[in-house]
Design an enzyme around this catalytic site. Structure first.
Site, PDB file in Angstrom:
ATOM      1  N   HIS A 125      -7.422  -8.082  -4.211  1.00  0.00           N
ATOM      2  CA  HIS A 125      -7.916  -6.750  -3.836  1.00  0.00           C
ATOM      3  C   HIS A 125      -7.051  -6.142  -2.745  1.00  0.00           C
ATOM      4  CE1 HIS A 125     -10.902  -3.684  -2.553  1.00  0.00           C
ATOM      5  NE2 HIS A 125     -10.466  -4.013  -1.345  1.00  0.00           N
ATOM      6  N   GLU A 126      -6.764  -6.924  -1.703  1.00  0.00           N
ATOM      7  CA  GLU A 126      -5.990  -6.379  -0.580  1.00  0.00           C
ATOM      8  C   GLU A 126      -4.552  -6.055  -1.003  1.00  0.00           C
ATOM      9  OE1 GLU A 126      -7.409  -5.434   2.040  1.00  0.00           O
ATOM     10  OE2 GLU A 126      -9.334  -6.421   1.701  1.00  0.00           O
ATOM     11  N   HIS A 129      -4.277  -2.742  -2.753  1.00  0.00           N
ATOM     12  CA  HIS A 129      -4.107  -1.560  -1.903  1.00  0.00           C
ATOM     13  C   HIS A 129      -2.619  -1.248  -1.702  1.00  0.00           C
ATOM     14  CE1 HIS A 129      -8.196  -0.654  -0.787  1.00  0.00           C
ATOM     15  NE2 HIS A 129      -8.418  -1.854  -0.293  1.00  0.00           N
ATOM     16  N   GLU A 187     -11.000   1.773  -2.709  1.00  0.00           N
ATOM     17  CA  GLU A 187     -11.636   0.457  -2.762  1.00  0.00           C
ATOM     18  C   GLU A 187     -11.966   0.071  -4.202  1.00  0.00           C
ATOM     19  OE1 GLU A 187     -11.945  -1.681  -0.343  1.00  0.00           O
ATOM     20  OE2 GLU A 187     -11.070  -0.305   1.114  1.00  0.00           O
TER      21      GLU A 187
END
Length: 267
Positions: A125-126, A129, A187
């Protein structure tokens, strides 16, 4: 409020000619260069290292093992970055990835992400970004919003006390109507990118749902209302992950058949 319409994303894209598309095909406004963002990432990472102590080497090896597997699933141009992964001693369950190739995980996150697959979901997920240039988009959107509100104030003669009060309301409208929704979109998009990354790396994507169930239990329902938050509601996040799970499972099975079977012993 019809005079607010010129300050839409479409108008900004046309006038500034700085639009591109994210990995999921969403239109983006990007005003900063990669070198600027990478320098900001480097500075932020250095600052974080100064403020928090490093975790023990056992935790570092565990997180590094998972991060390396996720990085190996990145597009070739992203793999060329000199990725650095650090684990920090902090009870706060936090993790991040920064432009330029910097990954940080707090030891508190290891209490929430209780398996290698769950932590791969966090790291994916990070890193998502970074892949989607969300830091650039956030900064660009906020800058464009500030410029737009400034132009509205000048054009509308909002210099009186009443005008300034109305300007404050417009500022709040811009915050909750433009800046935060973009953050929620980021997100949700990073969730989907991360789901695909962890599956490509050979981690079980179903564990991403378990992670958010754990996070829900850890926060005890203390999150702010979704419309005032930079993050989607956790129930909505789980629904978004489940909606993309069939494709992720197919990717996962293919990765496993190709020999991608990460084994990162938990400390």
């Amino acid at each position: 409020m019809r005079w607010l319409r010129p300050f839409t994303m479409t108008a900004l894209c046309v006038s500034i000619a700085a639009c591109t598309t994210s990995p999921t095909g969403r239109s983006q406004l990007l005003l900063m260069s990669d070198s600027e963002l990478n320098e900001m990432g480097s500075q932020a990472f250095s600052q974080y290292q100064q403020e928090l102590p490093a975790a023990n080497q056992t935790s570092q090896r565990y997180v590094q093992c998972i991060a390396d597997a996720v990085i190996a699933a990145l597009p070739a141009e992203q793999q060329q970055l000199d990725w650095q992964t650090r684990v920090f001693k902090s009870e706060q369950p936090n993790a991040f990835a920064l432009p330029g190739g910097y990954i940080g995980v707090n030891t508190g996150m290891l209490d929430v992400a209780t398996s290698q697959d769950q932590l791969a979901s966090v790291i994916g997920h990070e890193v998502g970004h970074v892949l989607a240039s969300h830091a650039n988009e956030r900064a660009s959107t906020q800058n464009a919003t500030s410029l737009g509100l400034s132009a509205i104030s000048s054009a509308s003669g909002m210099q009186s006390a009443g005008g300034q009060q109305l300007m404050g309301v417009l500022g709040m409208g811009a915050q909750y109507g433009i800046v935060l929704p973009f953050s929620r979109a980021h997100e949700s998009e990073a969730d989907i990118i991360g789901l695909d990354l962890m599956a490509q790396a050979g981690f079980d994507p179903r564990q991403s749902v378990t992670l958010w169930e754990n996070m829900q239990a850890a926060t005890g329902g203390g999150a702010p209302p979704e419309w005032m938050s930079t993050h989607p509601g956790q129930g909505n996040r789980i629904e978004g992950l489940q909606a993309n799970m069939d494709q992720a499972l197919a990717t996962y099975e293919q990765a496993r058949s190709n020999g991608r079977k990460p084994n990162c012993p938990r400390p």
